[in-house]
Design a protein around this motif. Sequence first.
Motif, PDB file in Angstrom:
ATOM      1  N   HIS A  29      -0.414  -6.197  12.696  1.00 11.51           N
ATOM      2  CA  HIS A  29       0.772  -5.927  11.885  1.00 11.51           C
ATOM      3  C   HIS A  29       0.579  -6.561  10.510  1.00 11.51           C
ATOM      4  O   HIS A  29       0.517  -7.785  10.391  1.00 11.51           O
ATOM      5  N   THR A  30       0.488  -5.742   9.483  1.00  9.66           N
ATOM      6  CA  THR A  30       0.149  -6.247   8.153  1.00  9.66           C
ATOM      7  C   THR A  30       1.282  -7.014   7.489  1.00  9.66           C
ATOM      8  O   THR A  30       1.040  -7.869   6.644  1.00  9.66           O
ATOM      9  N   GLY A  31       2.546  -6.674   7.841  1.00  9.86           N
ATOM     10  CA  GLY A  31       3.681  -7.267   7.141  1.00  9.86           C
ATOM     11  C   GLY A  31       3.964  -6.601   5.817  1.00  9.86           C
ATOM     12  O   GLY A  31       4.881  -7.013   5.089  1.00  9.86           O
ATOM     13  N   ASP A  32       3.195  -5.560   5.470  1.00 14.83           N
ATOM     14  CA  ASP A  32       3.386  -4.831   4.214  1.00 14.83           C
ATOM     15  C   ASP A  32       4.327  -3.656   4.439  1.00 14.83           C
ATOM     16  O   ASP A  32       4.168  -2.888   5.403  1.00 14.83           O
ATOM     17  N   LEU A  33       5.294  -3.509   3.552  1.00 16.47           N
ATOM     18  CA  LEU A  33       6.342  -2.511   3.711  1.00 16.47           C
ATOM     19  C   LEU A  33       6.170  -1.353   2.731  1.00 16.47           C
ATOM     20  O   LEU A  33       5.803  -1.557   1.569  1.00 16.47           O
ATOM     21  N   PHE A  34       6.471  -0.151   3.216  1.00 11.38           N
ATOM     22  CA  PHE A  34       6.305   1.061   2.413  1.00 11.38           C
ATOM     23  C   PHE A  34       7.499   1.978   2.607  1.00 11.38           C
ATOM     24  O   PHE A  34       8.200   1.915   3.620  1.00 11.38           O
ATOM     25  N   GLN A  35       7.690   2.840   1.630  1.00 16.68           N
ATOM     26  CA  GLN A  35       8.687   3.906   1.719  1.00 16.68           C
ATOM     27  C   GLN A  35       7.938   5.228   1.702  1.00 16.68           C
ATOM     28  O   GLN A  35       7.061   5.447   0.849  1.00 16.68           O
ATOM     29  N   GLU A  36       8.246   6.121   2.642  1.00 19.79           N
ATOM     30  CA  GLU A  36       7.594   7.426   2.686  1.00 19.79           C
ATOM     31  C   GLU A  36       8.317   8.362   1.724  1.00 19.79           C
ATOM     32  O   GLU A  36       9.393   8.876   2.032  1.00 19.79           O
TER      33      GLU A  36
END
Length: 534
Positions: free
Chosen positions: A393-400
Amino acid sequence: MIKTHLTVLEDVASKSARSAAFRIPELDTSSNRVKSWTTITYEEFYRDVETFAKYWTQILGSNNIPQRSIIGVWLSGFLYTDVLHIYGLSRAGYVPQLFSIRLPNPIVIYELMRRAGASALVHDPSFSNILGDSPYFTHAAEDVRRLDLQHLRLRSLPDVTSEDLAFVFHTSGSTSGSPKLVRANYRWLSSALEKSHHLCYPCSPQRQDVTVFMGSMCHIAQNFMFLGTLQHGACTVQPTVLKYSPEELKDMVTRCGLNRLNQFASFLGNQLRASRQDSRLLSMLISLDDVVYSGLPLPREEEQYAYKHGIKIRNLFGSTEVGAMLLSGGCERNLSLVAPLPGTSYRFVPTASKSEQNQSAHRSNAELFELVILSESPDCPDVSLRHADGHFHTGDLFQEVMSGFYLYRGRDDDWIKSENSLRCDTKAIEDNARAMCGTLIAECVVVGTGRPSPVMFIEPGLEMNQDKLKKDIFRKIRLFHSRRYLHEQIVSPDMIVVVAKSTLPRTATKGNIRRQAVEEMFRLQIDDIFARVR
């Protein structure tokens, strides 16, 4: 036979022996400017690696350190000879454990070596005076190209499997006062070769690509990018400093034929801003076949400026644990969106349930996804770094934003990235300050995204002279910071800012200090702090 960095080098050296592998600066001693750029061919590079391998075989073998032992390597990673030491140790059959020169404390080095099971330490000669009481065998990394080692036999490489160690890296930020070990096996290395091959594919089959160091070979970014450069027989320019000037960039384009620029976003932003007043620099940036930035998001204004002027810019998203993961350029409608590199197996997991999303007052927070590297993905890091479900789990957040294309929206933890794109654990700094300073601090927050080092803002717990308060706090936290990377250190009382109580912006619900809001609110004051220390 497993494909490795060494088999790639041997193959390229046999096919492109006379092609340039490196361009090395020769400085004018009077002006300290580049007088000329020396060419190192692939034939010379391959021969030099074997020379260094023979040297380390002799040194380590005579001290009864067998092949496949882990050897600590504490170097700047910015020099051609540093590459020779790293690749030479690999060719001698050892496993390099790569330490950043930004780790200034040898005690931390010893601890990391102990955790990795290392047997010896190869170090920059400048560290000799602080390693006198080392519990490990140590040896300075000298330039041995002029030594006559022809009589020495180069041993065969030991047989390895895909699960055997190839390298040991370390996270660029410290956790509990020490970086995490990132063990990279040959399966991971094979994936890195595949991904970097795709990323660095030649722009034109009619000419050799020429690129430039983007960082230290002791960090994953440059190590990864060099794998791509190597596979395609491209040339790598060694700049005089990592944060090279626009004048040096123009010189590399003019005299070295640089056509592919790889830089961390903070440094590329400097080039883009300079090009607004330098038409020749702008023209050269436009002429480049590829401009890849990484580490931090490029400010929207700079990104749009690049797009508007036709600079062929791409955003590469990666981490120490995984290497490169996501790349922009595949979505014509929005060039800043990123998508997974081929040959990977990732999942974007919603950070909130449907009901939580519907109840959220902030739409921007309702559709966030965490990037998860699945266990079956060949670049999934060592099991020691994975979650209980077996995935990383990278902990990096994204929006599609569009189907299959994502916009980076920050991290779910308390890390920031410094100017050179290395991570800094702000929460650990804040927790230490609260623990050590007691009633001196009512509240504190650490900021410094895109800065050389962090700055700590505090609301005082006692009424006292501000200068004395800052000095007292700095004295109490100094030991903790002496063990951390340079980019994580509060380096002087000037990096501590005292503000009135209740000044720092907080969230409406829990009253937590809003780190990004503090960055924005005090941006000019932070600018002034770093302007004074440069």
